[in-house]
Structures are given as structure tokens and as C-alpha cells.
Design a protein around this motif. Structure first.
Motif, PDB file in Angstrom:
ATOM      1  N   LEU A  42       1.141  -1.191  -0.279  1.00 28.08           N
ATOM      2  CA  LEU A  42      -0.037   0.143  -0.093  1.00 28.08           C
ATOM      3  C   LEU A  42       1.441   1.126  -0.421  1.00 28.08           C
ATOM      4  CD1 LEU A  42      -2.942  -0.826   2.562  1.00 28.08           C
ATOM      5  CD2 LEU A  42      -3.174  -0.234   0.162  1.00 28.08           C
ATOM      6  N   GLY A  43       2.047   0.944   0.861  1.00 26.35           N
ATOM      7  CA  GLY A  43       2.852   2.545   0.853  1.00 26.35           C
ATOM      8  C   GLY A  43       1.666   3.655   1.118  1.00 26.35           C
ATOM      9  N   ASP A  44       1.673   4.502   0.901  1.00 26.76           N
ATOM     10  CA  ASP A  44       0.860   5.809   2.050  1.00 26.76           C
ATOM     11  C   ASP A  44      -0.174   6.030   1.133  1.00 26.76           C
ATOM     12  OD1 ASP A  44       3.364   6.722   2.934  1.00 26.76           O
ATOM     13  OD2 ASP A  44       3.782   7.953   0.888  1.00 26.76           O
ATOM     14  N   MET A  45      -0.994   5.006   1.010  1.00 22.87           N
ATOM     15  CA  MET A  45      -2.134   4.955   0.373  1.00 22.87           C
ATOM     16  C   MET A  45      -3.163   4.520   1.522  1.00 22.87           C
ATOM     17  SD  MET A  45      -2.343   3.328  -3.966  1.00 22.87           S
ATOM     18  CE  MET A  45      -2.246   1.768  -3.010  1.00 22.87           C
ATOM     19  N   PRO A  46      -4.354   4.850   1.715  1.00 25.84           N
ATOM     20  CA  PRO A  46      -5.052   4.554   2.418  1.00 25.84           C
ATOM     21  C   PRO A  46      -5.918   3.365   2.390  1.00 25.84           C
ATOM     22  CG  PRO A  46      -6.161   6.156   1.020  1.00 25.84           C
ATOM     23  CD  PRO A  46      -5.101   5.956   1.018  1.00 25.84           C
ATOM     24  N   VAL A  47      -6.629   1.969   3.671  1.00 25.72           N
ATOM     25  CA  VAL A  47      -7.233   0.847   2.661  1.00 25.72           C
ATOM     26  C   VAL A  47      -8.129   1.385   2.201  1.00 25.72           C
ATOM     27  CG1 VAL A  47      -7.350  -1.008   4.152  1.00 25.72           C
ATOM     28  CG2 VAL A  47      -5.263  -0.095   5.161  1.00 25.72           C
ATOM     29  N   SER A  48      -8.435   0.762   1.205  1.00 30.26           N
ATOM     30  CA  SER A  48      -9.866   0.595   0.735  1.00 30.26           C
ATOM     31  C   SER A  48     -10.192  -0.878  -0.002  1.00 30.26           C
ATOM     32  CB  SER A  48      -9.432   1.410  -0.539  1.00 30.26           C
ATOM     33  OG  SER A  48      -9.263   1.487  -1.075  1.00 30.26           O
ATOM     34  N   LYS A  49     -11.366  -0.766  -0.387  1.00 36.15           N
ATOM     35  CA  LYS A  49     -12.007  -2.355  -0.717  1.00 36.15           C
ATOM     36  C   LYS A  49     -11.203  -1.886  -2.824  1.00 36.15           C
ATOM     37  CE  LYS A  49     -15.837  -4.596  -2.729  1.00 36.15           C
ATOM     38  NZ  LYS A  49     -15.686  -5.787  -1.207  1.00 36.15           N
TER      39      LYS A  49
END
Length: 96
Positions: A42-49
């Protein structure tokens, strides 16, 4: 909005939850490894579907076997349920 983030505290809480649920040490180790692998991807991305589905597609493209991918998704989905992010869970691959 900052979105859902995987933190060390959430992973530690998940590990404690798994120990209290009397999961085997190898199961705990596997689940934590899979959650950390997802977090690293993910790195800096938020968790999402969409992010979870993207990781699933990434694992397929990397040539992991369907059984391995499903095990990795199982650990991730357990973590997502633990932190209350059920809307981010993804389905396992269908095995033929």
C-alpha cells in the motif's frame, strides 16, 4: 479525509486478539506477515476495497498460486474485520 491506515498499534492489537483466540503460533505469524505485506504494498495509500482488490490482482500477476493468494486474503480479511473495516474485505479466488 485521511482514510483508513494500518498502524503498528493496530497490528499489535490484532496479534493480541489472535493469541487470546488461541490461534496457533504459525497461524498468527502467517496472518501478521500477510497484513504487513499488504501494508508495505500500500505504501502511503489508505486502505480501501479498491486497494485490497488491487493487491489481490497484484498477487495474481506475480504468479502466486490461488491457494496462496486465498491464504493471504484470509489473513488480511481477518485483520480488516478486527479493525472494523469489513467494507474493505475482498472475496477469495474461486478454485476450479
Amino acid at each position: 479525509m485521511t482514510g483508513n491506515r494500518i498502524t503498528a498499534e493496530k497490528i499489535t492489537g490484532f496479534a493480541q486478539y489472535l493469541r487470546q483466540a488461541e490461534r496457533s503460533p504459525s497461524t498468527i505469524e502467517n496472518y501478521l506477515r500477510h497484513v504487513r505485506a499488504f501494508a508495505a504494498w500500500l505504501g502511503d495509500m489508505p486502505v480501501s476495497k479498491d486497494a485490497a482488490a488491487g493487491w489481490k490482482a497484484h498477487l495474481v500477476s506475480e504468479g502466486y498460486s490461488p491457494n496462496t493468494i486465498n491464504a493471504m486474503l484470509g489473513g488480511l480479511n481477518r485483520f480488516l474485520a478486527f479493525v472494523g473495516w469489513q467494507e474493505c474485505q475482498v472475496k477469495a479466488l474461486r478454485l476450479q
